[in-house]
Design a protein around this motif. Structure first.
Motif, PDB file in Angstrom:
ATOM      1  N   ASN A 175     -47.460  -2.781 -11.792  1.00  0.00           N
ATOM      2  CA  ASN A 175     -46.626  -1.809 -12.501  1.00  0.00           C
ATOM      3  C   ASN A 175     -45.121  -2.085 -12.413  1.00  0.00           C
ATOM      4  OD1 ASN A 175     -48.972  -0.329 -13.217  1.00  0.00           O
ATOM      5  ND2 ASN A 175     -48.943   0.633 -11.198  1.00  0.00           N
ATOM      6  N   LEU A 176     -44.725  -3.340 -12.506  1.00  0.00           N
ATOM      7  CA  LEU A 176     -43.301  -3.665 -12.628  1.00  0.00           C
ATOM      8  C   LEU A 176     -42.844  -3.198 -14.006  1.00  0.00           C
ATOM      9  CD1 LEU A 176     -40.664  -5.066 -11.697  1.00  0.00           C
ATOM     10  CD2 LEU A 176     -41.568  -7.175 -12.709  1.00  0.00           C
ATOM     11  N   THR A 177     -41.839  -2.327 -14.044  1.00  0.00           N
ATOM     12  CA  THR A 177     -41.328  -1.797 -15.302  1.00  0.00           C
ATOM     13  C   THR A 177     -39.930  -2.343 -15.542  1.00  0.00           C
ATOM     14  OG1 THR A 177     -42.609   0.232 -15.024  1.00  0.00           O
ATOM     15  CG2 THR A 177     -40.767   0.305 -16.583  1.00  0.00           C
ATOM     16  N   LEU A 178     -39.744  -2.991 -16.681  1.00  0.00           N
ATOM     17  CA  LEU A 178     -38.448  -3.536 -17.068  1.00  0.00           C
ATOM     18  C   LEU A 178     -37.944  -2.760 -18.278  1.00  0.00           C
ATOM     19  CD1 LEU A 178     -39.313  -7.348 -16.899  1.00  0.00           C
ATOM     20  CD2 LEU A 178     -38.276  -5.942 -15.111  1.00  0.00           C
ATOM     21  N   LYS A 179     -36.840  -2.056 -18.105  1.00  0.00           N
ATOM     22  CA  LYS A 179     -36.209  -1.348 -19.221  1.00  0.00           C
ATOM     23  C   LYS A 179     -34.956  -2.127 -19.578  1.00  0.00           C
ATOM     24  CE  LYS A 179     -38.087   3.076 -17.811  1.00  0.00           C
ATOM     25  NZ  LYS A 179     -37.791   4.434 -17.358  1.00  0.00           N
ATOM     26  N   GLY A 180     -35.024  -2.854 -20.681  1.00  0.00           N
ATOM     27  CA  GLY A 180     -33.984  -3.820 -21.002  1.00  0.00           C
ATOM     28  C   GLY A 180     -34.333  -5.140 -20.339  1.00  0.00           C
ATOM     29  N   MET A 181     -33.442  -6.111 -20.457  1.00  0.00           N
ATOM     30  CA  MET A 181     -33.711  -7.444 -19.930  1.00  0.00           C
ATOM     31  C   MET A 181     -32.769  -7.761 -18.769  1.00  0.00           C
ATOM     32  SD  MET A 181     -36.274  -8.109 -21.687  1.00  0.00           S
ATOM     33  CE  MET A 181     -36.605  -9.676 -20.968  1.00  0.00           C
ATOM     34  N   PRO A 182     -33.278  -7.738 -17.541  1.00  0.00           N
ATOM     35  CA  PRO A 182     -32.442  -8.082 -16.398  1.00  0.00           C
ATOM     36  C   PRO A 182     -32.173  -9.584 -16.356  1.00  0.00           C
ATOM     37  CG  PRO A 182     -34.704  -7.796 -15.701  1.00  0.00           C
ATOM     38  CD  PRO A 182     -34.643  -7.432 -17.168  1.00  0.00           C
ATOM     39  N   VAL A 183     -31.222  -9.978 -15.523  1.00  0.00           N
ATOM     40  CA  VAL A 183     -30.984 -11.391 -15.211  1.00  0.00           C
ATOM     41  C   VAL A 183     -31.600 -11.616 -13.842  1.00  0.00           C
ATOM     42  CG1 VAL A 183     -29.247 -13.145 -14.736  1.00  0.00           C
ATOM     43  CG2 VAL A 183     -28.840 -11.433 -16.530  1.00  0.00           C
ATOM     44  N   ILE A 184     -32.669 -12.387 -13.791  1.00  0.00           N
ATOM     45  CA  ILE A 184     -33.348 -12.667 -12.524  1.00  0.00           C
ATOM     46  C   ILE A 184     -33.441 -14.176 -12.378  1.00  0.00           C
ATOM     47  CG2 ILE A 184     -35.487 -12.412 -11.211  1.00  0.00           C
ATOM     48  CD1 ILE A 184     -35.906  -9.726 -12.635  1.00  0.00           C
ATOM     49  N   PHE A 185     -32.848 -14.691 -11.290  1.00  0.00           N
ATOM     50  CA  PHE A 185     -32.856 -16.132 -11.038  1.00  0.00           C
ATOM     51  C   PHE A 185     -33.309 -16.370  -9.609  1.00  0.00           C
ATOM     52  CE2 PHE A 185     -30.798 -19.923  -9.334  1.00  0.00           C
ATOM     53  CZ  PHE A 185     -31.286 -20.877 -10.205  1.00  0.00           C
ATOM     54  N   ASN A 186     -34.347 -17.178  -9.454  1.00  0.00           N
ATOM     55  CA  ASN A 186     -34.866 -17.523  -8.133  1.00  0.00           C
ATOM     56  C   ASN A 186     -34.676 -19.018  -7.924  1.00  0.00           C
ATOM     57  OD1 ASN A 186     -36.161 -17.039  -5.661  1.00  0.00           O
ATOM     58  ND2 ASN A 186     -38.134 -17.637  -6.516  1.00  0.00           N
ATOM     59  N   LYS A 187     -33.785 -19.379  -7.013  1.00  0.00           N
ATOM     60  CA  LYS A 187     -33.505 -20.779  -6.698  1.00  0.00           C
ATOM     61  C   LYS A 187     -34.780 -21.435  -6.177  1.00  0.00           C
ATOM     62  CE  LYS A 187     -30.348 -24.026  -5.763  1.00  0.00           C
ATOM     63  NZ  LYS A 187     -29.375 -24.514  -6.709  1.00  0.00           N
ATOM     64  N   SER A 188     -35.025 -22.664  -6.560  1.00  0.00           N
ATOM     65  CA  SER A 188     -36.187 -23.394  -6.091  1.00  0.00           C
ATOM     66  C   SER A 188     -36.210 -23.401  -4.563  1.00  0.00           C
ATOM     67  CB  SER A 188     -36.144 -24.826  -6.633  1.00  0.00           C
ATOM     68  OG  SER A 188     -37.265 -25.546  -6.183  1.00  0.00           O
ATOM     69  N   GLY A 189     -37.326 -22.997  -3.987  1.00  0.00           N
ATOM     70  CA  GLY A 189     -37.480 -22.944  -2.538  1.00  0.00           C
ATOM     71  C   GLY A 189     -37.178 -21.577  -1.951  1.00  0.00           C
ATOM     72  N   LEU A 208     -28.423   7.193 -17.645  1.00  0.00           N
ATOM     73  CA  LEU A 208     -27.307   7.851 -18.322  1.00  0.00           C
ATOM     74  C   LEU A 208     -26.048   7.955 -17.472  1.00  0.00           C
ATOM     75  CD1 LEU A 208     -29.282  10.515 -20.343  1.00  0.00           C
ATOM     76  CD2 LEU A 208     -28.473   8.265 -21.043  1.00  0.00           C
ATOM     77  N   VAL A 209     -26.042   7.374 -16.268  1.00  0.00           N
ATOM     78  CA  VAL A 209     -24.812   7.310 -15.479  1.00  0.00           C
ATOM     79  C   VAL A 209     -23.805   6.377 -16.177  1.00  0.00           C
ATOM     80  CG1 VAL A 209     -25.391   5.376 -13.936  1.00  0.00           C
ATOM     81  CG2 VAL A 209     -23.925   7.214 -13.116  1.00  0.00           C
ATOM     82  N   GLY A 210     -24.288   5.542 -17.073  1.00  0.00           N
ATOM     83  CA  GLY A 210     -23.436   4.613 -17.804  1.00  0.00           C
ATOM     84  C   GLY A 210     -23.451   3.247 -17.156  1.00  0.00           C
ATOM     85  N   LEU A 211     -24.413   2.421 -17.515  1.00  0.00           N
ATOM     86  CA  LEU A 211     -24.504   1.086 -16.928  1.00  0.00           C
ATOM     87  C   LEU A 211     -23.492   0.163 -17.585  1.00  0.00           C
ATOM     88  CD1 LEU A 211     -28.371   0.618 -16.632  1.00  0.00           C
ATOM     89  CD2 LEU A 211     -26.767   1.673 -15.034  1.00  0.00           C
ATOM     90  N   TYR A 212     -22.775  -0.614 -16.758  1.00  0.00           N
ATOM     91  CA  TYR A 212     -21.795  -1.566 -17.266  1.00  0.00           C
ATOM     92  C   TYR A 212     -22.423  -2.915 -17.587  1.00  0.00           C
ATOM     93  CZ  TYR A 212     -18.677   1.694 -14.834  1.00  0.00           C
ATOM     94  OH  TYR A 212     -18.034   2.810 -14.376  1.00  0.00           O
ATOM     95  N   GLN A 213     -23.590  -3.164 -17.034  1.00  0.00           N
ATOM     96  CA  GLN A 213     -24.204  -4.483 -17.162  1.00  0.00           C
ATOM     97  C   GLN A 213     -25.709  -4.375 -17.013  1.00  0.00           C
ATOM     98  OE1 GLN A 213     -22.583  -6.349 -13.592  1.00  0.00           O
ATOM     99  NE2 GLN A 213     -24.508  -5.974 -12.551  1.00  0.00           N
ATOM    100  N   ARG A 214     -26.384  -5.466 -17.315  1.00  0.00           N
ATOM    101  CA  ARG A 214     -27.802  -5.565 -17.002  1.00  0.00           C
ATOM    102  C   ARG A 214     -27.940  -5.759 -15.490  1.00  0.00           C
ATOM    103  NH1 ARG A 214     -30.034 -10.335 -20.555  1.00  0.00           N
ATOM    104  NH2 ARG A 214     -28.105 -11.311 -19.920  1.00  0.00           N
ATOM    105  N   THR A 215     -29.107  -5.445 -14.957  1.00  0.00           N
ATOM    106  CA  THR A 215     -29.380  -5.731 -13.553  1.00  0.00           C
ATOM    107  C   THR A 215     -29.391  -7.240 -13.359  1.00  0.00           C
ATOM    108  OG1 THR A 215     -30.624  -3.700 -13.218  1.00  0.00           O
ATOM    109  CG2 THR A 215     -31.109  -5.512 -11.719  1.00  0.00           C
TER     110      THR A 215
END
Length: 183
Positions: A20-34, A53-60
């Motif tokens: 049940n991972l829920t993604l609302k919008g498209m986050p930036v997720i980067f996992n370095k090799s290792g 509604l707090v007003g997000l300035y950016q994606r996660t």
């Protein structure tokens, strides 16, 4: 890109996630090799303007920066437009909420010494693990700095700049943050 394609991309970069991972919008997720990047069950990541509604300035943004780094996010965690960036280790306990635009950074991003900074010597970047307990709430625009330990049940006030070790069940606020109430 829909969330199923994004989850496939996460699997390809060895990001582990529970049910049940829920993604609302498209986050930036980067996992370095290792590196290790793990989400528990029932995690919600808000990354669109209307998802909080707090007003997000950016994606996660969630990043493991070195092969040795790890980010471990427990079950039932909510994250809204936050940056979580690890060179060492960041652990977020279950049932914790990370408010809009919060930053959790276990490193200085640049060396403190002038010569090392000018030469861009990455090995000189200061980094210390961060541990956030269970059932915590991190208020919007809070900044959690390297080496911070938050006990279970802590509340971090909006805009607080947090560094240090804090016991269970306390409210932390201000710049620099200090305990203003205990439960």
């Amino acid at each position: 890109m829909n969330s199923n394609w994004f989850k496939l991309l996460m699997k390809m970069t060895k990001v582990s996630y529970g049910k049940n991972l829920t993604l609302k919008g498209m986050p930036v997720i980067f996992n370095k090799s290792g590196a290790q990047l793990t989400f528990g069950d029932n995690v919600t990541i808000n990354s669109s303007f209307l998802s909080n509604l707090v007003g997000l300035y950016q994606r996660t943004i969630i990043i493991t920066r070195t092969p040795e780094s790890q980010i471990l996010i427990g079950n039932n965690v909510g994250i809204s437009g936050a940056t979580i960036y690890a060179r060492k280790s960041i652990t977020i306990g279950e049932n914790t909420l990370v408010g809009g635009n919060a930053k959790i950074l276990d490193n200085d991003f640049h060396p403190l010494e002038i010569e090392a900074r000018n030469a861009d010597i990455k090995e000189k970047i200061g980094a210390k693990p961060i541990s956030i307990g269970k059932n915590c709430f991190i208020g919007c625009n809070a900044l959690i700095l390297k080496g911070t330990v938050l006990g279970d049940g802590c509340i971090v006030g909006a805009g607080a700049v947090v560094s240090g070790v804090f016991e269970d069940n306390c409210v932390i606020a201000g710049n620099p943050a200090r305990v203003i109430k205990r439960f």
